[in-house]
Scaffold this active site. Structure first.
Site, PDB file in Angstrom:
ATOM      1  N   LYS A  67       0.849  -1.198   0.000  1.00  0.00           N
ATOM      2  CA  LYS A  67       0.000   0.000   0.000  1.00  0.00           C
ATOM      3  C   LYS A  67       0.877   1.238   0.000  1.00  0.00           C
ATOM      4  O   LYS A  67       2.013   1.109   0.475  1.00  0.00           O
ATOM      5  CB  LYS A  67      -0.933   0.024   1.214  1.00  0.00           C
ATOM      6  N   TYR A 124      -4.350   4.336   6.286  1.00  0.00           N
ATOM      7  CA  TYR A 124      -4.853   3.358   7.261  1.00  0.00           C
ATOM      8  C   TYR A 124      -6.147   3.847   7.915  1.00  0.00           C
ATOM      9  O   TYR A 124      -7.044   3.060   8.190  1.00  0.00           O
ATOM     10  CB  TYR A 124      -3.802   3.075   8.346  1.00  0.00           C
TER      11      TYR A 124
HETATM   12  P1  NAD Z   1      12.487   1.649   1.718  1.00  0.00           P
HETATM   13  O1  NAD Z   1      12.961   2.962   1.226  1.00  0.00           O
HETATM   14  O2  NAD Z   1      13.043   1.147   2.992  1.00  0.00           O
HETATM   15  O3  NAD Z   1      12.768   0.535   0.599  1.00  0.00           O
HETATM   16  C1  NAD Z   1      12.544   0.750  -0.755  1.00  0.00           C
HETATM   17  C2  NAD Z   1      13.404  -0.191  -1.579  1.00  0.00           C
HETATM   18  O4  NAD Z   1      13.199   0.091  -2.962  1.00  0.00           O
HETATM   19  C3  NAD Z   1      14.898  -0.027  -1.296  1.00  0.00           C
HETATM   20  O5  NAD Z   1      15.502  -1.289  -1.205  1.00  0.00           O
HETATM   21  C4  NAD Z   1      15.404   0.713  -2.526  1.00  0.00           C
HETATM   22  O6  NAD Z   1      16.738   0.371  -2.852  1.00  0.00           O
HETATM   23  C5  NAD Z   1      14.453   0.219  -3.605  1.00  0.00           C
HETATM   24  N1  NAD Z   1      14.338   1.150  -4.726  1.00  0.00           N
HETATM   25  C6  NAD Z   1      14.335   0.804  -6.021  1.00  0.00           C
HETATM   26  N2  NAD Z   1      14.232   1.884  -6.803  1.00  0.00           N
HETATM   27  C7  NAD Z   1      14.180   2.942  -6.007  1.00  0.00           C
HETATM   28  C8  NAD Z   1      14.078   4.333  -6.209  1.00  0.00           C
HETATM   29  N3  NAD Z   1      13.999   4.859  -7.452  1.00  0.00           N
HETATM   30  N4  NAD Z   1      14.046   5.148  -5.137  1.00  0.00           N
HETATM   31  C9  NAD Z   1      14.098   4.647  -3.893  1.00  0.00           C
HETATM   32  N5  NAD Z   1      14.195   3.328  -3.622  1.00  0.00           N
HETATM   33  C10 NAD Z   1      14.240   2.484  -4.662  1.00  0.00           C
HETATM   34  O7  NAD Z   1      10.913   1.729   1.736  1.00  0.00           O
HETATM   35  P2  NAD Z   1       9.891   0.811   2.559  1.00  0.00           P
HETATM   36  O8  NAD Z   1       9.558   1.505   3.828  1.00  0.00           O
HETATM   37  O9  NAD Z   1      10.380  -0.579   2.625  1.00  0.00           O
HETATM   38  O10 NAD Z   1       8.582   0.919   1.617  1.00  0.00           O
HETATM   39  C11 NAD Z   1       8.401   0.119   0.456  1.00  0.00           C
HETATM   40  C12 NAD Z   1       6.902  -0.016   0.169  1.00  0.00           C
HETATM   41  O11 NAD Z   1       6.278  -0.635   1.276  1.00  0.00           O
HETATM   42  C13 NAD Z   1       6.170   1.317  -0.011  1.00  0.00           C
HETATM   43  O12 NAD Z   1       5.141   1.171  -0.939  1.00  0.00           O
HETATM   44  C14 NAD Z   1       5.571   1.595   1.352  1.00  0.00           C
HETATM   45  O13 NAD Z   1       4.412   2.399   1.317  1.00  0.00           O
HETATM   46  C15 NAD Z   1       5.250   0.201   1.812  1.00  0.00           C
HETATM   47  N6  NAD Z   1       5.275   0.067   3.285  1.00  0.00           N
HETATM   48  C16 NAD Z   1       4.243  -0.590   3.873  1.00  0.00           C
HETATM   49  C17 NAD Z   1       4.242  -0.770   5.243  1.00  0.00           C
HETATM   50  C18 NAD Z   1       3.165  -1.585   5.878  1.00  0.00           C
HETATM   51  O14 NAD Z   1       3.044  -1.535   7.090  1.00  0.00           O
HETATM   52  N7  NAD Z   1       2.413  -2.344   5.118  1.00  0.00           N
HETATM   53  C19 NAD Z   1       5.271  -0.241   6.024  1.00  0.00           C
HETATM   54  C20 NAD Z   1       6.324   0.420   5.387  1.00  0.00           C
HETATM   55  C21 NAD Z   1       6.309   0.578   4.005  1.00  0.00           C
END
Ligand code: NAD
Length: 403
Positions: A147, A232
């Protein structure tokens, strides 16, 4: 044991348990006054589980999702997709994933030929969801998507259409709809035992750090606090009532001169009016101390769920009249990992050919509503929406106990 002493008695049926229908069961060893202990989990053998490829090895994947597979009973991680070979090699070794099952973004489409992978789980920044969901569908794989589903409703609709066309399932990872306390809240409200729900109050706030992260880029995030965490509040209000709002109103607040909020918003206060009369008042912010709570005010009582939208630490209190007293009860449910529950739900849907509880349409509808909220903030006026009759019109069947 002393030589010649009495032999220890063998286990009784109460101690030994038995194997029934492929599961180990034990009779209840506790007295009537206490809850029986939950049955032992009955995980599928690894080769019968649904294989997941995780796309993007960021914080959510490494801190929550991959560890949660240890508690899954129907799913297992079988492939990784990452732009960082060094990180991918290390993580693959940690989770027993072979080198041949590690893909980079350019070579991702080869996943079509990998029979280990049944579900592709997209965990990239929001602005990349559309591309990878479409590529996964084209590869003939079922898809789970984090999401918010996309950057806007047009992208989300493209994703639904691509998965429909490819004949694959699409689930948006709305973990709270699989989390036991949120489910208990929904069930109690919908039972009608506490009368009609007048107000839902939902808050999801946190304080953000440095500005050079993708969450401050409109192209990569789609928006600020609203799609990231305010979602949420919106999704839970919809899931509690099962209805769709007929009117929404929002105000956006940004701190002056903070370069982080040039493209996306910091704080949003919004209201949703549902056809049955329930009003949801929601607050979300990137600039207010962590607070993730839900309250439902009903005719005959209230339900408070502290940490409703957090990964753990949910605390539920329910109040109602008891004669001359006001009774406030604390409800404690068995501890379960909500990430493992949602992943197992998708695995069950694949194995049993069911529609996920939170399919693509659920994500499309949230984007439609967020667009109405942005319009309201822009015009400083309420926005009316077409009435939708029926309940849960964007959802699949209720999740079953994933055993
Ligand atoms: P994050 O920044 O920690 O991870 C993102 C990953 O994508 C990294 O490994 C990064 O290297 C990669 N990536 C590839 N191309 C990229 C670019 N152009 N710019 C930036 N990163 C790039 O993010 P996250 O917190 O893990 O979030 C990822 C997804 O998960 C998002 O859609 C976020 O909304 C969702 N999320 C959901 C929850 C939940 O509770 N369900 C919690 C956190 C994040």
């Amino acid at each position: 044991m002393a030589a010649g002493g009495p032999a220890a008695p063998g286990p009784t049926p109460l101690d030994r348990g038995k194997v029934e229908g492929g599961k180990v069961t034990f009779p209840n060893w506790r007295g009537e006054a206490d809850r029986p202990s939950p049955p032992p989990p009955a995980p599928l053998p690894p080769d019968q589980r649904v294989g997941f490829a995780i796309v993007g090895l960021g914080r959510l994947s490494l801190e929550q999702l991959l560890p949660a597979f240890a508690e899954c009973k129907r799913a297992r991680p079988v492939a990784l997709v990452s732009g960082s070979p060094e990180k991918a090699r290390l993580v693959a070794a940690q989770y027993g994933i072979p080198d041949q099952a590690v893909y980079d973004y350019a070579g991702f489409d080869r996943i079509a030929e990998d029979p280990r992978v049944q579900v592709v789980y997209v965990v990239l920044p929001n602005g990349l969801h559309r591309e990878f969901v479409m590529r996964a569908a084209k590869a003939g794989k079922h898809v789970m998507c984090e999401k918010p589903m996309a950057n806007n409703s047009a992208e989300a609709r493209d994703m639904v259409a691509a998965c429909d066309q490819a004949g694959v399932k699409l689930m948006v990872a709305y973990r709270c709809q699989y989390e036991p306390y949120n489910r208990e809240t929904i069930q109690r409200v919908r039972s009608g035992d506490m009368g009609a729900a007048r107000f839902i109050e939902a808050t999801n706030t946190q304080v953000m750090g440095p500005g050079d992260q993708w969450r401050f880029s409109k192209a990569l995030a789609g928006g600020g606090a609203l799609p990231d965490i305010g979602l949420y509040c919106l999704n839970t209000a919809r899931a509690i009532t099962g209805e769709e709002p007929i009117e929404v109103f929002a105000r956006i607040f940004n701190p002056e001169g903070d370069p982080r909020y040039r493209e996306v918003e910091e704080s949003v206060s919004f209201m949703l009016r549902f056809p049955s009369g329930t009003i949801a008042n929601c607050t979300t912010s990137y600039g207010a101390h962590e607070s993730k709570d839900l309250r439902v005010r009903l005719e005959k009582g209230w339900i408070d769920l502290e940490n409703a939208f957090a990964y753990e630490g949910q605390q539920m209190q329910v109040a109602h009249r008891g004669g001359k007293a006001e009774i406030v009860e604390r409800v404690r449910l068995p501890q379960q990992n909500q990430f493992a529950l949602e992943i197992d739900h998708m695995a069950s849907c694949v194995k049993e050919n069911r529609m996920p509880r939170t399919p693509g349409q659920e994500g499309v509808q949230d984007h439609v509503l967020m667009e109405a909220l942005y319009e309201s903030a822009r015009t400083m006026a309420p926005v009316s929406l077409k009435a939708v009759s029926g309940r849960d019109t964007t959802r699949g069947p209720e999740p079953q106990q994933e055993g």
